[in-house]
Design an enzyme around this catalytic site. Structure first.
Site, PDB file in Angstrom:
ATOM      1  N   ASP A  67      38.103  10.907  -9.806  1.00  0.00           N
ATOM      2  CA  ASP A  67      39.063  10.185 -10.649  1.00  0.00           C
ATOM      3  C   ASP A  67      38.869  10.507 -12.125  1.00  0.00           C
ATOM      4  O   ASP A  67      37.882  11.129 -12.511  1.00  0.00           O
ATOM      5  CB  ASP A  67      38.969   8.667 -10.401  1.00  0.00           C
ATOM      6  CG  ASP A  67      37.527   8.162 -10.353  1.00  0.00           C
ATOM      7  OD1 ASP A  67      36.634   8.864 -10.836  1.00  0.00           O
ATOM      8  OD2 ASP A  67      37.311   7.057  -9.835  1.00  0.00           O
ATOM      9  N   ASN A 136      34.181  -4.777  -6.560  1.00  0.00           N
ATOM     10  CA  ASN A 136      35.302  -5.291  -5.760  1.00  0.00           C
ATOM     11  C   ASN A 136      35.560  -4.423  -4.526  1.00  0.00           C
ATOM     12  O   ASN A 136      36.555  -4.602  -3.846  1.00  0.00           O
ATOM     13  CB  ASN A 136      36.572  -5.391  -6.618  1.00  0.00           C
ATOM     14  CG  ASN A 136      37.002  -4.033  -7.179  1.00  0.00           C
ATOM     15  OD1 ASN A 136      36.412  -3.012  -6.857  1.00  0.00           O
ATOM     16  ND2 ASN A 136      38.030  -4.033  -8.004  1.00  0.00           N
ATOM     17  N   GLU A 143      41.726   0.374  -5.862  1.00  0.00           N
ATOM     18  CA  GLU A 143      41.397  -1.041  -5.993  1.00  0.00           C
ATOM     19  C   GLU A 143      41.800  -1.804  -4.733  1.00  0.00           C
ATOM     20  O   GLU A 143      42.575  -1.290  -3.921  1.00  0.00           O
ATOM     21  CB  GLU A 143      42.134  -1.616  -7.222  1.00  0.00           C
ATOM     22  CG  GLU A 143      41.827  -0.892  -8.537  1.00  0.00           C
ATOM     23  CD  GLU A 143      40.432  -1.184  -9.098  1.00  0.00           C
ATOM     24  OE1 GLU A 143      39.527  -1.578  -8.344  1.00  0.00           O
ATOM     25  OE2 GLU A 143      40.249  -0.996 -10.316  1.00  0.00           O
TER      26      GLU A 143
END
Ligand code: PGA
Length: 241
Positions: A67, A136, A143
């Site tokens: 990324d 998370n 995400e």
């Protein structure tokens, strides 16, 4: 999943470096998927060490990073381009033309993402993908809620990720709000995966990702479906397993 729990960070880094170096020795033109963040720093230091001792040759290795932030100049100290050159590429004999990072400054991000998918395919796919995990459960910048069939795309970062990454910036409002990231499907297409999890702040998400239900709410839980994943944890990250 093969799960390896290590006693300390020295052993953690050594186990990870052994996995990556074995891959390169077995296939000198390996295609590696690489990650940024604090977790793989010790791994990269060990790979540099092995290269300096003449034990590893990166001259035919290709890399694809997971990324990159959108809109940070390449030479910004927090760009992942900068991170990778500082912490690995400048210190080994990898060829520039074999290094691939998403370009977060191209106007048409969707073209950049589609081209990246094509480049990975043209390279023959990723042999070994190194992954960290977010608090998370994100992998890359995928995400919670990202569909498991996602490919490389422009991502809106979650508040949790912006907050976690603000430690590297002068203030939270300097953290980019968007990033380009390999998709979950892209990651799952790698032939082998090594997931690195360290520190007690990752203990709860480690248990959810490895032992909990496979759900898009915990992106890393998808790895339970991959046939060749090795998870390396330090003792602190493994307390709830
Ligand atoms: P960290 O980041 O290694 O800095 O904890 C991991 C991630 O967010 O994927």
């Amino acid at each position: 999943m093969k799960i390896i729990i290590t006693e300390n960070m020295g052993e953690f880094n050594k186990v990870a470096a052994d996995i990556v170096s074995r891959q390169i020795k077995n296939k000198p033109d390996s295609v590696l998927g690489l990650a940024t963040g604090s977790t793989p720093l010790g791994l990269y230091a060990m790979l540099i060490d092995m290269y300096k001792k003449g034990e590893l040759d990166f001259s035919r290795v290709k890399t694809f990073n997971l990324d990159e932030y959108r809109g940070l100049p390449k030479d910004h100290p927090q760009s992942y381009y900068h991170f990778m050159y500082e912490n690995l590429f400048n210190k080994i004999n990898i060829k520039d033309e074999n290094v691939n990072l998403l370009n977060g400054n191209r106007d048409e991000s969707y073209r950049e993402c589609a081209d990246y998918e094509e480049k990975i395919k043209a390279a023959g796919g990723i042999d070994l993908q190194v992954l960290g995990i977010g608090h998370n459960g994100h992998i890359g910048f995928n995400e919670p809620g990202t569909p498991f069939d996602s490919v490389t795309d422009l991502i809106d970062l979650s508040e949790r990720t912006i907050e976690a990454n603000s430690r590297f910036f002068d203030s939270p409002d300097q953290v980019p709000r968007q990033a380009l990231s390999m998709g979950i499907k892209t990651i799952m297409q790698s032939r082998n995966i090594v997931l690195l999890i360290s520190g007690n702040s990752k203990a709860r998400i480690a248990a959810k990702a490895l032992n909990g239900p496979i759900t898009q709410n915990v992106p890393a839980s998808v790895l339970q479906l991959h046939p060749f994943v090795t998870v390396v944890l330090d003792k602190e990250a493994a307390v709830y397993l």
